[in-house]
Scaffold this motif. Structure first.
Motif, short mmCIF file in Angstrom:
data_model
loop_
_atom_site.label_atom_id
_atom_site.label_comp_id
_atom_site.label_asym_id
_atom_site.label_seq_id
_atom_site.Cartn_x
_atom_site.Cartn_y
_atom_site.Cartn_z
N SER A 2 0.83 -1.20 0.00
CA SER A 2 0.00 0.00 0.00
C SER A 2 0.87 1.25 0.00
O SER A 2 2.02 1.23 0.40
CB SER A 2 -0.92 0.01 1.23
OG SER A 2 -0.15 0.11 2.41
N GLU A 3 0.30 2.34 -0.47
CA GLU A 3 0.94 3.63 -0.34
C GLU A 3 0.13 4.44 0.67
O GLU A 3 -1.09 4.30 0.75
CB GLU A 3 1.02 4.35 -1.69
CG GLU A 3 -0.31 4.55 -2.39
CD GLU A 3 -0.13 5.17 -3.77
OE1 GLU A 3 -0.12 6.40 -3.86
OE2 GLU A 3 0.00 4.41 -4.74
N ALA A 4 0.81 5.28 1.44
CA ALA A 4 0.15 5.96 2.55
C ALA A 4 0.23 7.47 2.40
O ALA A 4 1.23 8.02 1.91
CB ALA A 4 0.77 5.53 3.87
N TYR A 5 -0.84 8.13 2.84
CA TYR A 5 -0.93 9.58 2.85
C TYR A 5 -1.56 10.03 4.16
O TYR A 5 -2.34 9.28 4.76
CB TYR A 5 -1.80 10.09 1.69
CG TYR A 5 -1.27 9.77 0.32
CD1 TYR A 5 -0.45 10.66 -0.35
CD2 TYR A 5 -1.59 8.56 -0.31
CE1 TYR A 5 0.04 10.37 -1.61
CE2 TYR A 5 -1.09 8.26 -1.56
CZ TYR A 5 -0.28 9.17 -2.21
OH TYR A 5 0.21 8.87 -3.45
N LEU A 6 -1.25 11.24 4.56
CA LEU A 6 -1.99 11.85 5.66
C LEU A 6 -3.26 12.44 5.08
O LEU A 6 -3.22 13.23 4.12
CB LEU A 6 -1.16 12.95 6.33
CG LEU A 6 -0.09 12.51 7.32
CD1 LEU A 6 0.55 13.73 7.96
CD2 LEU A 6 -0.67 11.59 8.39
N ILE A 33 -4.58 2.01 -0.86
CA ILE A 33 -4.12 3.32 -0.42
C ILE A 33 -4.47 3.48 1.06
O ILE A 33 -5.62 3.31 1.45
CB ILE A 33 -4.80 4.44 -1.22
CG1 ILE A 33 -4.50 4.30 -2.71
CG2 ILE A 33 -4.37 5.82 -0.72
CD1 ILE A 33 -5.38 5.17 -3.60
N GLU A 34 -3.48 3.79 1.89
CA GLU A 34 -3.72 3.97 3.32
C GLU A 34 -3.88 5.45 3.63
O GLU A 34 -3.00 6.26 3.31
CB GLU A 34 -2.56 3.39 4.13
CG GLU A 34 -2.81 3.41 5.62
CD GLU A 34 -1.68 2.76 6.43
OE1 GLU A 34 -1.79 2.68 7.67
OE2 GLU A 34 -0.68 2.33 5.79
N LEU A 35 -5.00 5.80 4.24
CA LEU A 35 -5.26 7.18 4.66
C LEU A 35 -5.09 7.27 6.17
O LEU A 35 -5.86 6.68 6.93
CB LEU A 35 -6.68 7.60 4.25
CG LEU A 35 -6.99 7.58 2.76
CD1 LEU A 35 -8.43 8.02 2.51
CD2 LEU A 35 -6.04 8.46 1.97
N MET A 36 -4.10 8.01 6.60
CA MET A 36 -3.78 8.12 8.02
C MET A 36 -4.27 9.46 8.57
O MET A 36 -4.32 10.46 7.84
CB MET A 36 -2.28 7.96 8.24
CG MET A 36 -1.76 6.62 7.73
SD MET A 36 0.01 6.38 8.03
CE MET A 36 0.04 6.30 9.82
N GLY A 70 6.70 13.11 7.62
CA GLY A 70 7.37 12.75 6.37
C GLY A 70 6.42 12.19 5.34
O GLY A 70 6.80 11.32 4.53
N MET A 71 5.17 12.69 5.32
CA MET A 71 4.14 12.15 4.44
C MET A 71 3.44 13.28 3.68
O MET A 71 3.25 14.37 4.21
CB MET A 71 3.10 11.37 5.25
CG MET A 71 3.67 10.18 5.99
SD MET A 71 2.43 9.39 7.03
CE MET A 71 1.37 8.68 5.75
N ASP A 72 3.05 12.98 2.44
CA ASP A 72 2.28 13.94 1.66
C ASP A 72 0.85 14.04 2.20
O ASP A 72 0.32 13.09 2.77
CB ASP A 72 2.23 13.52 0.19
CG ASP A 72 3.58 13.67 -0.50
OD1 ASP A 72 4.43 14.42 0.01
OD2 ASP A 72 3.77 13.04 -1.56
N LEU A 73 0.26 15.21 2.00
CA LEU A 73 -1.12 15.46 2.40
C LEU A 73 -2.07 15.17 1.24
O LEU A 73 -1.78 15.54 0.10
CB LEU A 73 -1.30 16.93 2.80
CG LEU A 73 -1.08 17.36 4.24
CD1 LEU A 73 -1.27 18.87 4.35
CD2 LEU A 73 -2.03 16.65 5.19
N VAL A 74 -3.20 14.54 1.54
CA VAL A 74 -4.23 14.34 0.52
C VAL A 74 -5.55 14.81 1.09
O VAL A 74 -5.86 14.61 2.27
CB VAL A 74 -4.32 12.87 0.07
CG1 VAL A 74 -4.72 11.95 1.21
CG2 VAL A 74 -5.29 12.73 -1.09
#
Length: 282
Positions: A2-6, A33-36, A70-74
């Protein structure tokens, strides 16, 4: 893998348009897709007309949290996307502005360095979708509405949303319609200042969609959905029209197409009911 985003929820979606988040989380899980979540605050869009620097500080605090992780925002919301995206690009490219902002953020023990990106959820899912992901075709004549803040100001925010939403609709089996003033505002930003003016613009938009033969509206912004979905019955009453065009989010129609059960996409939260259109597909 998975790829993760905030995930930045904004203010409107959690309280007024929960179906958008429900469907987005379901689609994200399906696509790997992981949404944190983090304790974000308002993006600052409502402060911007009064104090641009204060609005920038709102955005900067949220961007600083993402940088710490260290994560991109979505985000799902066009308004939040525009506000955060513009702020992030300005802070990256203007050292003096960044230093001025960081003096204020220091009070909170935070700073921005220009290390992350701000993305719209549509942009992310577009890169994950192809014919192999589609398990159920959704045949409908769709009037897509991408909204203003995914297009303007173009030098900051334009990621080809109009092309990408059309391509996703094509993949799910729908026909994306061309209609008059397709890229114009839905009227939502004016509702707080003049409900009559905002609803007049929305009425014109609905008229153009109806004349193009739309049987379904697809949106990607909670404020646009309020104009075209929540207020549709009131618009019909006030303007003596009958549209009866259900409106739903791109994540909801895509969710159906990739095999997520109808009842897990938050569609019951919509004010206009698309169920008749999908009966043949359910």
């Amino acid at each position: 893998m998975s790829e993760a985003y905030l995930y930045f929820p904004g203010c409107n979606i959690p309280y007024r348009e929960r179906g958008y988040e429900v469907s987005a989380r379901a689609v994200a899980e399906k696509l790997g897709i992981e949404l944190m979540d983090k304790p974000f605050t308002c993006c600052g869009i409502n402060v911007e007309p009064i104090d641009e620097f204060a609005a920038l500080l709102y955005s900067a605090r949220n961007i600083a949290i993402a940088e710490e992780e260290g994560m991109d925002l979505v985000t799902l919301c066009n308004g939040c996307y525009k506000t955060l995206k513009v702020a992030n690009e300005k802070l990256k490219n203007d050292e003096n502005l960044r230093n001025e902002v960081n003096k204020k953020l220091k009070i909170l023990g935070r700073e921005v360095n220009g290390d992350i990106e701000v993305k719209h959820f549509l942009d992310i899912i577009f890169d994950k979708i192809d014919d192999n992901a589609i398990v159920k075709k959704v045949k409908a004549r769709v009037a897509p509405h991408i909204g203003c803040h995914a297009q303007r100001p173009s030098e900051y925010v334009d990621f080809g949303a109009d092309i990408k939403i059309d391509r996703i609709l094509e993949l799910v089996g729908s026909t994306s319609l061309k209609y008059k003033d397709k890229d114009k505002c839905c009227g939502a930003p004016l509702l707080a200042l003049s409900e009559e003016m905002g609803m007049t613009i929305a009425n014109n938009k609905l008229t153009n969609m109806k004349e193009a033969g739309a049987e379904l509206i697809v949106t990607m912004c909670p404020f646009c959905q309020v104009s075209l979905d929540t207020l549709q019955v009131k618009i019909e009453s006030d303007f003596g029209e009958k549209y009866d065009i259900p409106s739903m989010y791109i994540t909801q129609i895509l969710g159906i197409a990739i095999g997520i059960p109808y009842e897990k996409l938050g569609i019951e939260e919509n004010k206009t009911n698309p169920e008749e259109i999908f009966k043949k597909d359910l």
